[in-house]
Scaffold this active site. Structure first.
Site, PDB file in Angstrom:
ATOM      1  N   ASP A   8     111.672  46.627  23.320  1.00 41.84           N
ATOM      2  CA  ASP A   8     111.651  46.539  24.788  1.00 41.84           C
ATOM      3  C   ASP A   8     110.505  47.444  25.237  1.00 41.84           C
ATOM      4  O   ASP A   8     110.617  48.667  25.193  1.00 41.84           O
ATOM      5  CB  ASP A   8     113.006  47.029  25.318  1.00 41.84           C
ATOM      6  CG  ASP A   8     113.025  47.190  26.838  1.00 41.84           C
ATOM      7  OD1 ASP A   8     112.048  46.809  27.500  1.00 41.84           O
ATOM      8  OD2 ASP A   8     114.043  47.714  27.346  1.00 41.84           O
ATOM      9  N   LYS A  71     102.403  49.064  32.143  1.00 42.58           N
ATOM     10  CA  LYS A  71     102.916  47.685  32.132  1.00 42.58           C
ATOM     11  C   LYS A  71     102.545  46.945  33.421  1.00 42.58           C
ATOM     12  O   LYS A  71     102.347  45.740  33.425  1.00 42.58           O
ATOM     13  CB  LYS A  71     104.430  47.725  31.948  1.00 42.58           C
ATOM     14  CG  LYS A  71     105.080  46.378  31.746  1.00 42.58           C
ATOM     15  CD  LYS A  71     106.527  46.578  31.362  1.00 42.58           C
ATOM     16  CE  LYS A  71     107.272  45.276  31.186  1.00 42.58           C
ATOM     17  NZ  LYS A  71     108.665  45.531  30.809  1.00 42.58           N
ATOM     18  N   GLU A 149     113.047  39.393  29.160  1.00 40.88           N
ATOM     19  CA  GLU A 149     114.010  40.497  29.096  1.00 40.88           C
ATOM     20  C   GLU A 149     115.441  40.056  29.422  1.00 40.88           C
ATOM     21  O   GLU A 149     116.370  40.405  28.687  1.00 40.88           O
ATOM     22  CB  GLU A 149     113.559  41.637  30.024  1.00 40.88           C
ATOM     23  CG  GLU A 149     112.384  42.383  29.432  1.00 40.88           C
ATOM     24  CD  GLU A 149     111.593  43.199  30.434  1.00 40.88           C
ATOM     25  OE1 GLU A 149     112.060  43.364  31.580  1.00 40.88           O
ATOM     26  OE2 GLU A 149     110.493  43.661  30.082  1.00 40.88           O
ATOM     27  N   ASP A 171     118.581  42.520  36.636  1.00 40.68           N
ATOM     28  CA  ASP A 171     117.822  43.452  35.796  1.00 40.68           C
ATOM     29  C   ASP A 171     116.868  44.276  36.656  1.00 40.68           C
ATOM     30  O   ASP A 171     115.830  43.793  37.096  1.00 40.68           O
ATOM     31  CB  ASP A 171     117.040  42.642  34.744  1.00 40.68           C
ATOM     32  CG  ASP A 171     116.225  43.537  33.808  1.00 40.68           C
ATOM     33  OD1 ASP A 171     116.208  44.764  34.007  1.00 40.68           O
ATOM     34  OD2 ASP A 171     115.607  42.992  32.874  1.00 40.68           O
TER      35      ASP A 171
END
Ligand code: AMP
Length: 510
Positions: A8, A71, A149, A171
């Site tokens: 992850d 990211k 994800e 999420d």
């Protein structure tokens, strides 16, 4: 035989999990003994690279040598981190994080790590997925697959679920928010719809606390804490710590010393909830829109999974309870579910290839027969000339939420007599107007000789299992073909498209 590994690669924290010999996914701690590694990179003056908590702690004193939240820059060609005489792309910075996770796990396991599944937010577009794939390659990993994800998180829960269920995954991580609705059928997972906001996450909640404290500091002392990078970093860390405290306590204190002044600010959970209410409302609106696009209501949802560290905030849990009327499922650690699911996915892929010692999960489920169907999170089309409106148009070939992998073949025609070339432009976006879409690739088909109007052309548009686009345009009569490898093609900015007024020469079949 290789060990299945899931990574992850998070905005604020990253995690690595393996599928152990009993078919149970487990988190492998880093060299510092932590289960989560801060996604923070520090470049030292002698050009060595430090990743994780040590780098995060240096963010205050060596702010200019530290990269955080990389990211959010993945796939951004304009982002370059300069250190010494070297320039680093977001991929290279991310590769440092992956290398750290790989090396630490190798040391602990005494085994090489090679085959991995890396996760990305469902909302990541093609360019960002490519950048993630590249980061893996730079780190010396064999990336078996890039998966979404929420799909990974559902997998971490899903293989334990029996019977048929419709699940909503909420999420909220450090930098992104994703909502995904999926059908889980005896462990098989099918994504029905997904959407996300990659500029919404825990960091935005920290920002609100930072602004609040800075306002009070400014009022009292007339100085701006954001003016000094070191002070700002210190404030960021204290704000994040305060936020986390408010998840278990109803009030906390934040002390700041800067520019010769010192102040302690009291913050209650109630105040924090009020100053961040609009952020949660954005998540609510997105959920409603995903439900609508799937033609579902809350009544059709059997359970809600909370994923991402930010779902530890009580206000998130209250929101989900209020909307769904159900108690959210928190059976898997929200920070770890994604990495655990990615390790399961790696196990499934390796088992299907006959390349794994592990063939079933701890609950006895056969990995090789588990299926996962994901969907596209955007629409993909080609730019065409519409003779009726005399305008360029985005002709969608792969609509949003199409199950992947998918391929569509269609016929198009030339617009003019004596056409010698055809511009082939791939678009990502829902809008009919190409100016509101992103150009993800462009190439030109050359004919052997000029063609008349309405000359047929075959277009193949495919979206592979890694979420990467392959497209081609072909003059079937002569075999002349232009293939678009999105990975190698430069991207035009929206401004460039508008400025160029593309002379596009293909029309859709009536
Ligand atoms: P993830 O990317 O899923 O690891 O999520 C990281 C985000 O979760 C960061 O913004 C953290 O500050 C946030 N987070 C972690 N633990 C908590 C907590 N106990 N309360 C609120 N936010 C948290």
């Amino acid at each position: 035989m290789t060990i299945p590994v899931g990574i992850d690669l998070g905005t604020t924290y990253s995690a690595l999990a393996i599928l152990n010999q009993y078919g149970k996914p487990e988190i492998i701690p880093n060299a510092e003994g932590e289960r989560l590694t801060p996604s923070v990179v520090l470049m030292t003056p002698d050009d060595s690279v430090v990743v994780g908590s040590i780098a995060k702690n240096s963010a205050v004193t060596e702010a200019e040598n530290v990269v955080e939240f990389v990211k959010r820059q993945m796939g951004n060609p304009d982002f370059i981190f300069v250190h010494g005489n070297r320039e680093y792309s977001p991929e290279e910075i991310s590769a440092f994080i992956l290398k750290k996770l790989k090396q630490d796990a190798e040391q602990l396991l005494g085994q090489e790590i090679r085959d991995v599944v890396i996760t990305v937010p469902a909302y990541f577009d093609d360019l960002r997925r490519q950048a993630t794939l590249n980061a893996g390659r730079i780190a010396g990993l064999n990336v078996l697959k890039i998966i979404n994800e929420p799909t990974a998180a559902a997998l971490a829960h899903g293989l334990n679920l029996s019977g048929k269920q419709r699940v909503l995954v909420y999420d909220l991580g450090g930098g992104t928010f994703d909502v995904t609705i999926m059908q889980v059928d005896n462990g098989d997972i099918r994504v029905i719809a997904t959407d996300g906001d990659h500029m919404l996450g825990g960091k935005d909640f920290d920002d609100r606390i930072m602004l609040y404290v800075n306002d009070l500091f400014q009022q009292e002392f007339g100085v701006d804490l954001f003016e000094d990078l070191e002070v700002q970093q210190d404030l960021r860390q204290r704000a994040e710590a305060a936020k986390k405290t408010l998840s278990s306590r109803t009030s906390t204190k934040i002390s700041i010393s800067a520019f010769g002044h010192r102040k302690t600010v009291e913050l209650t959970r109630e105040q924090f909830n009020a100053m961040t209410a609009d952020l949660l409302e954005r998540t609510e609106l997105l959920i409603e829109s995903v439900l609508m696009s799937a033609n579902l209501t809350w009544r059709d949802i059997d359970s809600v999974l909370l994923v991402g560290g930010s779902t530890r905030m009580p206000a998130v849990q209250d929101l989900v309870r209020r909307l769904s009327g159900k108690e959210p499922d928190q059976s898997v650690n929200p920070d770890e579910a994604v990495a655990l699911g990615a390790a399961l996915q790696a196990g499934i892929l390796l088992a299907k290839q006959g390349n794994s010692l592990i063939l079933q999960t701890e609950t006895g489920r056969q990995l090789a027969t588990t299926t996962i169907v994901d969907v596209t999170s955007h629409s993909f089309g080609v730019q065409v000339w519409d003779p009726h409106t005399q305008r360029l148009q985005n002709q969608i070939m792969i609509p949003k939420n199409s199950p992947i992998p998918t391929e569509r073949i269609d016929e198009f025609y030339t617009v003019d007599n004596n056409q010698t070339t055809v511009d082939f432009v791939l678009l990502q976006g829902e809008d009919l107007d190409p100016a509101n879409c992103t150009v993800i690739g462009r190439t030109e088909l050359q004919f052997d000789r000029p063609k008349p109007k309405n000359y047929p052309l075959k277009v193949i548009y495919a979206y592979d299992a890694n979420g990467i686009i392959h497209a081609s345009i072909e003059d079937v009569k002569t075999g002349y073909k232009a293939v678009l490898d999105v990975q190698l093609t430069g991207r035009l900015s929206e401004g460039e498209i508008a400025a160029k007024k593309l002379s596009f020469d293909v029309i859709e079949v009536e």
